[in-house]
Design a protein around this motif. Structure first.
Motif, PDB file in Angstrom:
ATOM      1  N   SER A 268       9.789 -33.549   9.374  1.00 29.96           N
ATOM      2  CA  SER A 268      10.203 -32.402  10.160  1.00 29.96           C
ATOM      3  C   SER A 268      10.477 -31.198   9.266  1.00 29.96           C
ATOM      4  CB  SER A 268      11.446 -32.746  10.977  1.00 29.96           C
ATOM      5  OG  SER A 268      12.525 -33.069  10.122  1.00 29.96           O
ATOM      6  N   ALA A 269      10.536 -30.019   9.900  1.00 31.80           N
ATOM      7  CA  ALA A 269      10.762 -28.783   9.142  1.00 31.80           C
ATOM      8  C   ALA A 269      12.151 -28.767   8.514  1.00 31.80           C
ATOM      9  CB  ALA A 269      10.577 -27.576  10.057  1.00 31.80           C
ATOM     10  N   GLU A 270      13.150 -29.301   9.218  1.00 30.73           N
ATOM     11  CA  GLU A 270      14.511 -29.302   8.693  1.00 30.73           C
ATOM     12  C   GLU A 270      14.613 -30.174   7.440  1.00 30.73           C
ATOM     13  OE1 GLU A 270      19.066 -30.320  10.220  1.00 30.73           O
ATOM     14  OE2 GLU A 270      17.329 -30.568  11.547  1.00 30.73           O
ATOM     15  N   LYS A 271      14.001 -31.369   7.489  1.00 35.55           N
ATOM     16  CA  LYS A 271      14.038 -32.243   6.319  1.00 35.55           C
ATOM     17  C   LYS A 271      13.212 -31.669   5.174  1.00 35.55           C
ATOM     18  CE  LYS A 271      14.892 -36.509   8.865  1.00 35.55           C
ATOM     19  NZ  LYS A 271      14.426 -37.865   9.148  1.00 35.55           N
ATOM     20  N   ALA A 272      12.120 -30.964   5.514  1.00 33.84           N
ATOM     21  CA  ALA A 272      11.300 -30.351   4.471  1.00 33.84           C
ATOM     22  C   ALA A 272      12.076 -29.273   3.720  1.00 33.84           C
ATOM     23  CB  ALA A 272      10.027 -29.766   5.084  1.00 33.84           C
ATOM     24  N   ARG A 273      12.896 -28.510   4.448  1.00 32.89           N
ATOM     25  CA  ARG A 273      13.717 -27.501   3.772  1.00 32.89           C
ATOM     26  C   ARG A 273      14.741 -28.148   2.826  1.00 32.89           C
ATOM     27  NH1 ARG A 273      13.289 -25.024   8.961  1.00 32.89           N
ATOM     28  NH2 ARG A 273      15.273 -25.956   9.605  1.00 32.89           N
ATOM     29  N   GLY A 274      15.349 -29.255   3.290  1.00 37.84           N
ATOM     30  CA  GLY A 274      16.296 -29.952   2.410  1.00 37.84           C
ATOM     31  C   GLY A 274      15.627 -30.503   1.158  1.00 37.84           C
ATOM     32  N   LEU A 275      14.398 -31.060   1.333  1.00 41.42           N
ATOM     33  CA  LEU A 275      13.669 -31.568   0.173  1.00 41.42           C
ATOM     34  C   LEU A 275      13.300 -30.441  -0.792  1.00 41.42           C
ATOM     35  CD1 LEU A 275      11.316 -34.120   1.958  1.00 41.42           C
ATOM     36  CD2 LEU A 275      13.287 -34.654   0.526  1.00 41.42           C
ATOM     37  N   ARG A 276      12.913 -29.295  -0.236  1.00 42.04           N
ATOM     38  CA  ARG A 276      12.569 -28.154  -1.096  1.00 42.04           C
ATOM     39  C   ARG A 276      13.764 -27.726  -1.931  1.00 42.04           C
ATOM     40  NH1 ARG A 276      12.413 -22.797   2.021  1.00 42.04           N
ATOM     41  NH2 ARG A 276      14.602 -23.437   1.998  1.00 42.04           N
ATOM     42  N   ASP A 277      14.930 -27.604  -1.297  1.00 45.43           N
ATOM     43  CA  ASP A 277      16.120 -27.185  -2.050  1.00 45.43           C
ATOM     44  C   ASP A 277      16.475 -28.194  -3.140  1.00 45.43           C
ATOM     45  OD1 ASP A 277      16.170 -25.021  -0.358  1.00 45.43           O
ATOM     46  OD2 ASP A 277      17.679 -25.902   1.003  1.00 45.43           O
ATOM     47  N   THR A 278      16.361 -29.489  -2.802  1.00 49.31           N
ATOM     48  CA  THR A 278      16.697 -30.522  -3.794  1.00 49.31           C
ATOM     49  C   THR A 278      15.745 -30.483  -4.981  1.00 49.31           C
ATOM     50  OG1 THR A 278      17.568 -31.920  -2.018  1.00 49.31           O
ATOM     51  CG2 THR A 278      17.075 -32.988  -4.104  1.00 49.31           C
ATOM     52  N   LEU A 279      14.437 -30.354  -4.696  1.00 42.39           N
ATOM     53  CA  LEU A 279      13.454 -30.332  -5.780  1.00 42.39           C
ATOM     54  C   LEU A 279      13.618 -29.094  -6.655  1.00 42.39           C
ATOM     55  CD1 LEU A 279      10.299 -31.612  -3.861  1.00 42.39           C
ATOM     56  CD2 LEU A 279      11.704 -32.866  -5.496  1.00 42.39           C
ATOM     57  N   LYS A 280      13.919 -27.955  -6.027  1.00 40.73           N
ATOM     58  CA  LYS A 280      14.131 -26.743  -6.821  1.00 40.73           C
ATOM     59  C   LYS A 280      15.378 -26.881  -7.715  1.00 40.73           C
ATOM     60  CE  LYS A 280      11.721 -23.234  -4.129  1.00 40.73           C
ATOM     61  NZ  LYS A 280      11.804 -21.939  -3.438  1.00 40.73           N
ATOM     62  N   ALA A 281      16.432 -27.498  -7.130  1.00 39.57           N
ATOM     63  CA  ALA A 281      17.639 -27.707  -7.929  1.00 39.57           C
ATOM     64  C   ALA A 281      17.353 -28.638  -9.102  1.00 39.57           C
ATOM     65  CB  ALA A 281      18.754 -28.268  -7.052  1.00 39.57           C
ATOM     66  N   GLU A 282      16.582 -29.690  -8.861  1.00 42.79           N
ATOM     67  CA  GLU A 282      16.239 -30.604  -9.947  1.00 42.79           C
ATOM     68  C   GLU A 282      15.429 -29.902 -11.030  1.00 42.79           C
ATOM     69  OE1 GLU A 282      14.279 -33.888  -8.214  1.00 42.79           O
ATOM     70  OE2 GLU A 282      16.119 -34.827  -7.440  1.00 42.79           O
ATOM     71  N   ARG A 283      14.463 -29.032 -10.585  1.00 42.17           N
ATOM     72  CA  ARG A 283      13.655 -28.332 -11.583  1.00 42.17           C
ATOM     73  C   ARG A 283      14.511 -27.345 -12.388  1.00 42.17           C
ATOM     74  NH1 ARG A 283       7.624 -26.973  -9.287  1.00 42.17           N
ATOM     75  NH2 ARG A 283       7.073 -29.106  -8.692  1.00 42.17           N
ATOM     76  N   THR A 284      15.439 -26.703 -11.705  1.00 43.23           N
ATOM     77  CA  THR A 284      16.323 -25.760 -12.409  1.00 43.23           C
ATOM     78  C   THR A 284      17.194 -26.496 -13.427  1.00 43.23           C
ATOM     79  OG1 THR A 284      16.348 -24.335 -10.466  1.00 43.23           O
ATOM     80  CG2 THR A 284      18.069 -23.993 -12.085  1.00 43.23           C
ATOM     81  N   ALA A 285      17.757 -27.653 -12.965  1.00 42.14           N
ATOM     82  CA  ALA A 285      18.579 -28.438 -13.885  1.00 42.14           C
ATOM     83  C   ALA A 285      17.752 -28.965 -15.050  1.00 42.14           C
ATOM     84  CB  ALA A 285      19.244 -29.583 -13.137  1.00 42.14           C
ATOM     85  N   GLY A 286      16.527 -29.393 -14.777  1.00 43.31           N
ATOM     86  CA  GLY A 286      15.671 -29.885 -15.854  1.00 43.31           C
ATOM     87  C   GLY A 286      15.323 -28.803 -16.849  1.00 43.31           C
ATOM     88  N   SER A 287      15.095 -27.594 -16.366  1.00 43.48           N
ATOM     89  CA  SER A 287      14.785 -26.485 -17.281  1.00 43.48           C
ATOM     90  C   SER A 287      15.979 -26.165 -18.166  1.00 43.48           C
ATOM     91  CB  SER A 287      14.377 -25.259 -16.464  1.00 43.48           C
ATOM     92  OG  SER A 287      13.229 -25.540 -15.711  1.00 43.48           O
ATOM     93  N   ALA A 288      17.193 -26.209 -17.574  1.00 42.84           N
ATOM     94  CA  ALA A 288      18.399 -25.925 -18.356  1.00 42.84           C
ATOM     95  C   ALA A 288      18.590 -26.957 -19.455  1.00 42.84           C
ATOM     96  CB  ALA A 288      19.606 -25.883 -17.429  1.00 42.84           C
ATOM     97  N   VAL A 289      18.353 -28.225 -19.152  1.00 44.94           N
ATOM     98  CA  VAL A 289      18.491 -29.281 -20.161  1.00 44.94           C
ATOM     99  C   VAL A 289      17.476 -29.092 -21.282  1.00 44.94           C
ATOM    100  CG1 VAL A 289      18.288 -31.761 -20.548  1.00 44.94           C
ATOM    101  CG2 VAL A 289      19.534 -30.897 -18.550  1.00 44.94           C
ATOM    102  N   THR A 290      16.267 -28.736 -20.882  1.00 50.48           N
ATOM    103  CA  THR A 290      15.216 -28.526 -21.900  1.00 50.48           C
ATOM    104  C   THR A 290      15.571 -27.371 -22.830  1.00 50.48           C
ATOM    105  OG1 THR A 290      13.576 -29.375 -20.351  1.00 50.48           O
ATOM    106  CG2 THR A 290      12.763 -28.112 -22.224  1.00 50.48           C
ATOM    107  N   ASP A 291      16.097 -26.283 -22.251  1.00 53.35           N
ATOM    108  CA  ASP A 291      16.478 -25.128 -23.069  1.00 53.35           C
ATOM    109  C   ASP A 291      17.610 -25.486 -24.030  1.00 53.35           C
ATOM    110  OD1 ASP A 291      14.562 -23.710 -21.757  1.00 53.35           O
ATOM    111  OD2 ASP A 291      15.961 -22.796 -20.319  1.00 53.35           O
ATOM    112  N   SER A 292      18.584 -26.255 -23.518  1.00 50.98           N
ATOM    113  CA  SER A 292      19.706 -26.633 -24.399  1.00 50.98           C
ATOM    114  C   SER A 292      19.233 -27.519 -25.539  1.00 50.98           C
ATOM    115  CB  SER A 292      20.776 -27.356 -23.564  1.00 50.98           C
ATOM    116  OG  SER A 292      20.264 -28.548 -23.028  1.00 50.98           O
TER     117      SER A 292
END
Length: 301
Positions: A268-292
């Motif tokens: 569903s569209a609602e679950k897709a939005r939640g998955l998008r936010d989670t994946l973006k948060a994971e990518r952001t966190a992964g980028s921060a770890v890589t930079d550190s």
């Protein structure tokens, strides 16, 4: 009117029609002899004209299509007029009664005689054509379906409508009935009651009441039959997230949208939005770890 009275009325009508046919039969038989028919042909000739009139009348009562009924009434009017003309000629020409008139002679005036002979000789051919057409129309006629007769069709239609509405309300990942959100039904604002005070005071502002949501649920649209539901098992949130990670591993941040995830994971569209936010948060966190890590490596080096 009771049944006995109806039967007597029908019998009386049949008797009158039979006597009228007998009178017309005498005139049409003499006309048929005058145009060259033998005894058998002259005897059957009245059935060709007056018999087709009866068939056209029955067809007009049976047929319900406007075009077919108009055609039957046209045949009835044409043969009624032709029978009337031939009976009228029989009354004007006394020689027809005794059979002493010459063959092919129905009137003294040649143009009128030619027209009458053409009319009398064309009626049998017209009976073959128009009679066959009327019989074909009657055999291929389908009566109109009255409201309420097609009970099974109505039930099938209702099932299809309920099934379609339920498919719209349900998402592929949520089996059973989806809880229906209550509709907002605003509560009317209270009417301020005027209060009489002994001294004039400033008007007190009235605070608008906040519209509350009504607990009245919308009418249910029906339950989807078990045979019509999807056979795919229900996926948990973790399973959906793992599948989304796997499918979007090589996606860029620009391609990582809720609509793209919804189409790839089929949710569903609602679950897709939640998955998008989670994946973006994971990518952001992964980028921060890589930079550190890169900063630590640079400092150590």
């Amino acid at each position: 009117m009771n049944r006995t009275a109806k039967v007597l009325l029908v019998l009386a009508l049949v008797g009158v029609v039979a006597m009228a046919f007998r009178v017309s039969w005498n005139a049409l038989r003499d006309v048929a002899r005058a145009i060259g028919a033998d005894n058998t042909g002259a005897t059957l000739y009245p059935f060709v004209v007056d018999g087709l009139m009866a068939l056209a009348l029955i067809a007009a009562l049976v047929l319900t299509e406007p075009a077919a009924r108009k055609f039957a009434l046209g045949v009835l009017a044409a043969y009624t007029l032709a029978s009337l003309v031939l009976n009228y000629v029989h009354g004007l020409v006394p020689e027809l009664h005794g059979g002493s008139v010459d063959w092919g002679r129905l009137a003294d005036w040649d143009p009128a005689n030619y027209a009458l002979v053409l009319l009398a000789t064309s009626l049998p051919v017209g009976s073959i054509y128009f009679g066959s057409d009327l019989v074909a129309k009657i055999l291929h006629h389908r009566p109109d379906t009255r409201p309420g007769d097609d009970t099974d069709g109505q039930k099938t239609t209702e099932i299809e409508i309920n099934r379609s509405m339920s498919d719209l309300e349900e998402s592929p990942d949520t089996p059973g009935d989806t809880p229906v959100e209550p509709s907002a039904d605003p509560i009317p604002l209270p009417v301020p009651v005027p209060v009489e005070l002994p001294v004039p005071v400033e008007p007190v502002p009235v605070v608008s009441a906040v519209a509350a949501e009504s607990a009245r649920p919308r009418r249910a649209t029906g339950r989807v039959p078990a045979a019509a539901r999807t056979s795919r098992p229900t996926r948990t949130a973790d399973q959906l997230l793992d599948e989304a990670r796997r499918l979007t591993a090589d996606w860029s941040d620009k391609e990582l949208t809720a609509d793209g995830i919804r189409k790839a994971v089929r949710t569903s569209a609602e679950k897709a939005r939640g998955l998008r936010d989670t994946l973006k948060a994971e990518r952001t966190a992964g980028s921060a770890v890589t930079d550190s890590r890169q900063d630590v490596t640079a400092a150590v080096g």
